[in-house]
Design a protein around this motif. Structure first.
Motif, PDB file in Angstrom:
ATOM      1  N   GLU A 181       0.687  -1.275   0.090  1.00 37.48           N
ATOM      2  CA  GLU A 181      -0.116  -0.050  -0.208  1.00 37.48           C
ATOM      3  C   GLU A 181       0.784   1.198   0.154  1.00 37.48           C
ATOM      4  O   GLU A 181       0.579   2.337  -0.794  1.00 37.48           O
ATOM      5  CB  GLU A 181      -0.958   0.007   1.188  1.00 37.48           C
ATOM      6  CG  GLU A 181      -1.944  -1.022   1.164  1.00 37.48           C
ATOM      7  CD  GLU A 181      -2.998  -1.459   2.399  1.00 37.48           C
ATOM      8  OE1 GLU A 181      -2.690  -0.453   3.339  1.00 37.48           O
ATOM      9  OE2 GLU A 181      -3.555  -2.123   2.551  1.00 37.48           O
ATOM     10  N   GLU A 182       1.921   1.312   0.855  1.00 38.66           N
ATOM     11  CA  GLU A 182       2.800   2.478   1.149  1.00 38.66           C
ATOM     12  C   GLU A 182       3.426   2.620  -0.385  1.00 38.66           C
ATOM     13  O   GLU A 182       3.621   3.906  -0.970  1.00 38.66           O
ATOM     14  CB  GLU A 182       4.005   2.261   1.896  1.00 38.66           C
ATOM     15  CG  GLU A 182       4.878   3.079   2.029  1.00 38.66           C
ATOM     16  CD  GLU A 182       5.954   2.951   3.260  1.00 38.66           C
ATOM     17  OE1 GLU A 182       7.112   3.221   3.003  1.00 38.66           O
ATOM     18  OE2 GLU A 182       5.601   2.218   4.212  1.00 38.66           O
ATOM     19  N   LEU A 183       3.893   1.402  -1.256  1.00 37.75           N
ATOM     20  CA  LEU A 183       4.498   1.769  -2.576  1.00 37.75           C
ATOM     21  C   LEU A 183       3.337   2.183  -3.555  1.00 37.75           C
ATOM     22  O   LEU A 183       3.993   2.331  -4.726  1.00 37.75           O
ATOM     23  CB  LEU A 183       5.395   0.576  -2.795  1.00 37.75           C
ATOM     24  CG  LEU A 183       6.461   0.149  -1.781  1.00 37.75           C
ATOM     25  CD1 LEU A 183       7.104  -1.281  -2.310  1.00 37.75           C
ATOM     26  CD2 LEU A 183       7.527   1.332  -2.108  1.00 37.75           C
ATOM     27  N   GLN A 184       2.292   2.098  -3.310  1.00 37.95           N
ATOM     28  CA  GLN A 184       1.037   2.292  -4.117  1.00 37.95           C
ATOM     29  C   GLN A 184       0.973   1.161  -5.384  1.00 37.95           C
ATOM     30  O   GLN A 184       1.105   1.760  -6.615  1.00 37.95           O
ATOM     31  CB  GLN A 184       1.276   4.049  -4.569  1.00 37.95           C
ATOM     32  CG  GLN A 184       1.226   4.869  -3.642  1.00 37.95           C
ATOM     33  CD  GLN A 184       1.339   6.395  -3.992  1.00 37.95           C
ATOM     34  OE1 GLN A 184       1.693   6.657  -4.999  1.00 37.95           O
ATOM     35  NE2 GLN A 184       0.739   7.315  -3.333  1.00 37.95           N
TER      36      GLN A 184
ATOM     37  N   ALA B  99      -0.269  -0.790  -7.915  1.00 33.68           N
ATOM     38  CA  ALA B  99      -1.537  -0.557  -8.783  1.00 33.68           C
ATOM     39  C   ALA B  99      -2.333  -1.811  -8.730  1.00 33.68           C
ATOM     40  O   ALA B  99      -1.782  -3.022  -8.628  1.00 33.68           O
ATOM     41  CB  ALA B  99      -1.350  -0.081  -9.934  1.00 33.68           C
TER      42      ALA B  99
ATOM     43  N   LYS C 216       5.247   0.041  -9.752  1.00 31.78           N
ATOM     44  CA  LYS C 216       5.859   1.153 -10.477  1.00 31.78           C
ATOM     45  C   LYS C 216       7.395   0.677 -11.083  1.00 31.78           C
ATOM     46  O   LYS C 216       7.646   1.379 -12.226  1.00 31.78           O
ATOM     47  CB  LYS C 216       6.096   2.595  -9.850  1.00 31.78           C
ATOM     48  CG  LYS C 216       4.533   3.116  -9.378  1.00 31.78           C
ATOM     49  CD  LYS C 216       4.768   4.249  -8.707  1.00 31.78           C
ATOM     50  CE  LYS C 216       3.533   4.767  -8.105  1.00 31.78           C
ATOM     51  NZ  LYS C 216       3.763   5.984  -7.383  1.00 31.78           N
TER      52      LYS C 216
ATOM     53  N   ASP D 281      10.831  -1.466  -6.404  1.00 33.62           N
ATOM     54  CA  ASP D 281       9.568  -1.697  -5.470  1.00 33.62           C
ATOM     55  C   ASP D 281       9.135  -2.985  -5.605  1.00 33.62           C
ATOM     56  O   ASP D 281       8.857  -3.489  -4.351  1.00 33.62           O
ATOM     57  CB  ASP D 281       8.322  -0.823  -5.959  1.00 33.62           C
ATOM     58  CG  ASP D 281       8.474   0.803  -5.793  1.00 33.62           C
ATOM     59  OD1 ASP D 281       9.524   1.007  -5.144  1.00 33.62           O
ATOM     60  OD2 ASP D 281       7.690   1.508  -6.169  1.00 33.62           O
TER      61      ASP D 281
END
Length: 123
Positions: free
Chosen positions: A15-18, A20, A38, A42
């Protein structure tokens, strides 16, 4: 302890690294984590977090299915006086991301040469 509790550090990092399209689900005593990172860096961070919890991945109770987004949209030719930090600042990415995207030609991130064509990862 549930699998989601056991691997909370990995899901929180995702979640912190977003990541997708992040999906976390438990099925048949296995936790599945899917999504798209991304960058390869990550993705590696997630694998490292997983390995801290389950060294050598012996429990076989989690599946980490993370793709990496198409990460290179630009190319930059190194000029005299450039550094990875300077290039990163100009493109809004970290020097570490540029280094990771170009490990095939950069052996030391402090020593880059004019004329090298570097891949600049997307943000």
């Amino acid at each position: 302890m549930s699998l989601q509790d056991k691997y909370r550090e990995v899901t929180n990092l995702a979640e912190e690294l977003q990541i997708a399209d992040l999906q976390v689900r438990e099925h048949g005593n296995v936790l599945y984590i899917d999504g798209t990172a991304k960058s390869a860096l990550d993705k590696d961070k997630l694998w490292n977090a997983y390995n801290k919890i389950d060294p050598d991945f012996r429990s076989a109770d989690m599946v980490l299915n993370i793709d990496v987004a198409e990460g290179v949209s630009r190319e930059y030719t190194v000029e005299v006086g450039d550094s990875l930090s300077k290039i990163g600042k100009a493109y809004g990415v970290s020097w570490q991301d540029i280094y990771e995207a170009n490990k095939d030609i950069i052996t030391n991130p402090d020593l880059i040469q004019p004329g090298w064509k570097l891949k600049i990862p997307t943000v």
